[in-house]
Design a protein around this motif. Structure first.
Motif, short mmCIF file in Angstrom:
data_model
loop_
_atom_site.label_atom_id
_atom_site.label_comp_id
_atom_site.label_asym_id
_atom_site.label_seq_id
_atom_site.Cartn_x
_atom_site.Cartn_y
_atom_site.Cartn_z
N THR A 4 0.86 -1.17 0.00
CA THR A 4 0.00 0.00 0.00
C THR A 4 0.90 1.22 0.00
N SER A 5 0.45 2.26 -0.66
CA SER A 5 1.28 3.46 -0.77
C SER A 5 1.57 4.07 0.59
N PRO A 6 2.73 4.74 0.72
CA PRO A 6 3.05 5.43 1.96
C PRO A 6 2.16 6.65 2.12
N PRO A 7 2.13 7.23 3.30
CA PRO A 7 1.30 8.42 3.50
C PRO A 7 1.65 9.50 2.49
N ASP A 8 0.65 10.17 2.00
CA ASP A 8 0.81 11.20 0.99
C ASP A 8 1.18 12.52 1.65
N THR A 9 2.25 13.15 1.15
CA THR A 9 2.66 14.43 1.71
C THR A 9 2.38 15.58 0.74
N ALA A 10 1.97 15.25 -0.51
CA ALA A 10 1.68 16.29 -1.50
C ALA A 10 0.35 16.95 -1.18
N PRO A 11 0.17 18.20 -1.59
CA PRO A 11 -1.08 18.90 -1.30
C PRO A 11 -2.21 18.51 -2.24
N PHE A 12 -2.56 17.25 -2.29
CA PHE A 12 -3.69 16.77 -3.07
C PHE A 12 -4.85 16.65 -2.09
N PRO A 13 -5.93 17.42 -2.30
CA PRO A 13 -6.97 17.54 -1.27
C PRO A 13 -7.96 16.38 -1.18
N PHE A 14 -7.73 15.30 -1.90
CA PHE A 14 -8.66 14.19 -1.89
C PHE A 14 -7.97 12.93 -1.36
N PRO A 15 -8.66 12.15 -0.53
CA PRO A 15 -8.08 10.90 -0.04
C PRO A 15 -7.79 9.96 -1.21
N ILE A 16 -6.61 9.36 -1.18
CA ILE A 16 -6.21 8.47 -2.27
C ILE A 16 -5.59 7.20 -1.68
N GLN A 17 -5.89 6.08 -2.30
CA GLN A 17 -5.31 4.81 -1.88
C GLN A 17 -4.72 4.13 -3.11
N VAL A 18 -3.48 3.68 -2.99
CA VAL A 18 -2.79 3.01 -4.09
C VAL A 18 -2.38 1.62 -3.60
N VAL A 19 -2.82 0.59 -4.34
CA VAL A 19 -2.48 -0.78 -3.96
C VAL A 19 -1.99 -1.51 -5.20
N TYR A 20 -0.80 -2.07 -5.11
CA TYR A 20 -0.24 -2.91 -6.17
C TYR A 20 -0.25 -4.35 -5.67
N ASP A 21 -0.84 -5.23 -6.47
CA ASP A 21 -0.86 -6.66 -6.12
C ASP A 21 -0.06 -7.40 -7.18
N GLY A 22 1.16 -7.74 -6.85
CA GLY A 22 2.06 -8.42 -7.77
C GLY A 22 1.63 -9.83 -8.11
N ARG A 23 0.85 -10.46 -7.23
CA ARG A 23 0.40 -11.83 -7.52
C ARG A 23 -0.50 -11.88 -8.74
N VAL A 24 -1.29 -10.83 -8.95
CA VAL A 24 -2.20 -10.79 -10.10
C VAL A 24 -1.78 -9.74 -11.13
N GLY A 25 -0.71 -9.02 -10.87
CA GLY A 25 -0.22 -8.02 -11.81
C GLY A 25 -1.19 -6.87 -12.02
N ARG A 26 -1.75 -6.32 -10.92
CA ARG A 26 -2.71 -5.23 -11.01
C ARG A 26 -2.33 -4.09 -10.07
N LEU A 27 -2.59 -2.90 -10.53
CA LEU A 27 -2.47 -1.70 -9.72
C LEU A 27 -3.87 -1.12 -9.59
N ARG A 28 -4.28 -0.82 -8.36
CA ARG A 28 -5.59 -0.22 -8.15
C ARG A 28 -5.40 1.09 -7.38
N VAL A 29 -6.01 2.14 -7.91
CA VAL A 29 -5.95 3.45 -7.28
C VAL A 29 -7.39 3.91 -7.05
N ALA A 30 -7.71 4.27 -5.83
CA ALA A 30 -9.04 4.77 -5.49
C ALA A 30 -8.91 6.18 -4.93
N VAL A 31 -9.75 7.09 -5.43
CA VAL A 31 -9.72 8.48 -5.00
C VAL A 31 -11.15 8.92 -4.69
N ASP A 32 -11.35 9.45 -3.49
CA ASP A 32 -12.66 9.96 -3.09
C ASP A 32 -12.72 11.44 -3.49
#
Length: 99
Positions: A4-32
């Motif tokens: 899972t991505s480290p805590p975000d320090t950039a001034p992006f005002p929306f919650p973001i989650q980044v998850v890379y799953d190497g077992r299935v070769g997928r990157l998923r990014v969710a932004v509220d």
């Protein structure tokens, strides 16, 4: 390997989650981005980068560029972005880079 991505320090005002799953070769990014409408959201995926831009009207455009894939991997052809109830979910295939 998953991470899972480290805590975000950039001034992006929306919650973001980044998850890379190497077992299935997928990157998923969710932004509220709620309450921003889908028309004001832009997603661009290159071979190594993902850019998300949100037009906030009088507050300008908030954007975030991520380079979330592990070394030696690039974004494949299987790409999807879905906006549902104020949440943008981007799913990208991650493939080994061919030198």
């Amino acid at each position: 390997m998953s991470f899972t991505s480290p805590p975000d320090t950039a001034p992006f005002p929306f919650p973001i989650q980044v998850v890379y799953d190497g077992r299935v070769g997928r990157l998923r990014v969710a932004v509220d981005v709620d309450p921003v409408p889908v028309e004001d959201v832009t997603v661009e995926a290159g071979s190594r980068r993902l850019r998300i831009a949100v037009d906030r009207g009088v507050d300008g455009v908030a954007e975030r560029t991520l380079t979330p894939l592990p070394r030696g991997h690039v974004v494949g052809d299987d790409r999807e972005a879905v906006y549902n109830n104020g949440v943008l979910t981007v799913s990208l295939e991650a493939v080994p880079r061919r030198w």
